[in-house]
Design a protein around this motif. Structure first.
Motif, PDB file in Angstrom:
ATOM      1  N   THR A  51       0.811  -1.467   0.174  1.00 50.52           N
ATOM      2  CA  THR A  51      -0.056   0.004   0.000  1.00 50.52           C
ATOM      3  C   THR A  51       1.114   1.173  -0.184  1.00 50.52           C
ATOM      4  O   THR A  51       2.004   1.268   0.291  1.00 50.52           O
ATOM      5  N   TRP A  53       0.834   3.468   2.111  1.00 51.90           N
ATOM      6  CA  TRP A  53       1.567   3.572   3.459  1.00 51.90           C
ATOM      7  C   TRP A  53       2.334   3.486   3.392  1.00 51.90           C
ATOM      8  O   TRP A  53       2.978   3.551   4.761  1.00 51.90           O
ATOM      9  N   SER A  62       3.295  -5.663   2.845  1.00 47.57           N
ATOM     10  CA  SER A  62       2.544  -5.425   4.000  1.00 47.57           C
ATOM     11  C   SER A  62       1.906  -6.693   4.743  1.00 47.57           C
ATOM     12  O   SER A  62       1.667  -6.489   6.479  1.00 47.57           O
ATOM     13  N   ASP A  91      -6.727  -4.310   8.999  1.00 42.05           N
ATOM     14  CA  ASP A  91      -7.044  -2.353   8.298  1.00 42.05           C
ATOM     15  C   ASP A  91      -6.977  -2.813   7.785  1.00 42.05           C
ATOM     16  O   ASP A  91      -7.263  -2.816   6.458  1.00 42.05           O
ATOM     17  N   SER A  92      -8.034  -0.934   7.168  1.00 44.15           N
ATOM     18  CA  SER A  92      -8.678  -1.021   5.810  1.00 44.15           C
ATOM     19  C   SER A  92      -7.966  -1.153   4.899  1.00 44.15           C
ATOM     20  O   SER A  92      -8.536  -0.730   3.629  1.00 44.15           O
ATOM     21  N   GLN A  93      -6.898  -0.418   5.012  1.00 43.14           N
ATOM     22  CA  GLN A  93      -6.146  -0.317   4.047  1.00 43.14           C
ATOM     23  C   GLN A  93      -6.041  -1.806   3.602  1.00 43.14           C
ATOM     24  O   GLN A  93      -5.229  -1.735   1.924  1.00 43.14           O
ATOM     25  N   TYR A  94      -6.094  -2.894   4.176  1.00 44.42           N
ATOM     26  CA  TYR A  94      -5.394  -4.138   3.300  1.00 44.42           C
ATOM     27  C   TYR A  94      -7.158  -5.055   3.427  1.00 44.42           C
ATOM     28  O   TYR A  94      -7.101  -5.984   2.752  1.00 44.42           O
ATOM     29  N   HIS A 127     -10.650   8.690   9.445  1.00 45.26           N
ATOM     30  CA  HIS A 127     -10.549   7.444   9.435  1.00 45.26           C
ATOM     31  C   HIS A 127     -11.465   6.370   9.650  1.00 45.26           C
ATOM     32  O   HIS A 127     -12.465   6.501  10.909  1.00 45.26           O
TER      33      HIS A 127
END
Length: 233
Positions: A51, A53, A62, A91-94, A127
């Motif tokens: 990602t 981030w 990740s 985490d919402s990025q995953y 967030h």
């Protein structure tokens, strides 16, 4: 000015690894023996693409990111004499987020397991992981009106105009009073700073272009005690 000792046995709910220390580190340093439960601390599959981030934080993958972030959190908790509990939500990025009900049930299980006198939730600003953690915490609160409940101001996001004020107004609309509380943390800013430095990857990402930097992390911490005429709200 209130004493941190008034909080008694303390459970802090953190969306991510670092949120509790960034937002409550001085209180944690003063209190000692608190439990910090991080909901979105699950280890993603190694096959997930990197990602933006995690790339900004200096990671190559990740799963590596979350493994090393857990280690950062472990070191910070050790400095603050707090106990970390890592939940397996991603985490919402995953991944897509869990439901509020699933998170509320998890928070309830944490309360049953650790039996805190006080539970501290994020105000749930900006967030999506913070917002759903806050909402799930309020759902869990309905079943534990005998506990003391506080919000902490989500570090960095609390500086976005109107967000904190809108959150407090929303609580009032549903009959929940939020009263600001200042804790005497006995000059623990230095110990908090040492704990914050454990999260080197996140500090690195925060100073990349378009991100907010570190200054708010070291500003005074903000807490709000929750009460209502009807605790079941």
């Amino acid at each position: 000015m209130h004493s941190v000792s008034e909080l008694g046995k303390l459970l802090i709910i953190s969306p991510h690894l670092d949120d509790a220390v960034f937002s409550c580190g001085e209180a944690l340093a003063c209190k000692g023996n608190a439990t910090v439960a991080t909901l979105f601390a699950g280890l993603p599959p190694a096959s997930l693409p990197l990602t933006k981030w995690d790339a900004a934080a200096g990671f190559n993958g990740s799963r590596e990111a979350m493994e090393l972030r857990r280690e950062e959190d472990r070191r910070a908790m050790e400095l603050l004499q707090a106990t970390p509990v890592w939940l397996d939500f991603l985490d919402s990025q995953y991944n897509d987020p869990p439901t509020e009900i699933a998170l509320a049930e998890t928070i309830a299980q944490l309360i049953e397991t650790h039996n805190p006198y006080t539970v501290v939730l994020p105000a749930g600003l900006f967030h999506s992981d913070h917002v759903i953690t806050h909402q799930a915490g309020l759902l869990a609160r309905r079943h534990y009106p005998e506990r003391r409940w506080y919000l902490y101001e989500d570090n960095l996001y609390r500086r976005i105009p109107r967000l904190l004020q809108e959150r407090l107004a929303g609580l009032a609309h549903f009959g929940i009073d939020a009263t600001p509380v200042a804790f005497d943390t006995h000059g623990q800013a230095g110990l908090k700073r040492h704990a914050v430095q454990c999260y080197a990857s996140q500090l690195q990402a925060l100073v990349t272009p378009g991100r907010p930097g570190h200054s708010d992390i070291y500003a005074p911490e903000g807490f709000w005690e929750l009460s209502s005429d009807n605790p079941a709200i």
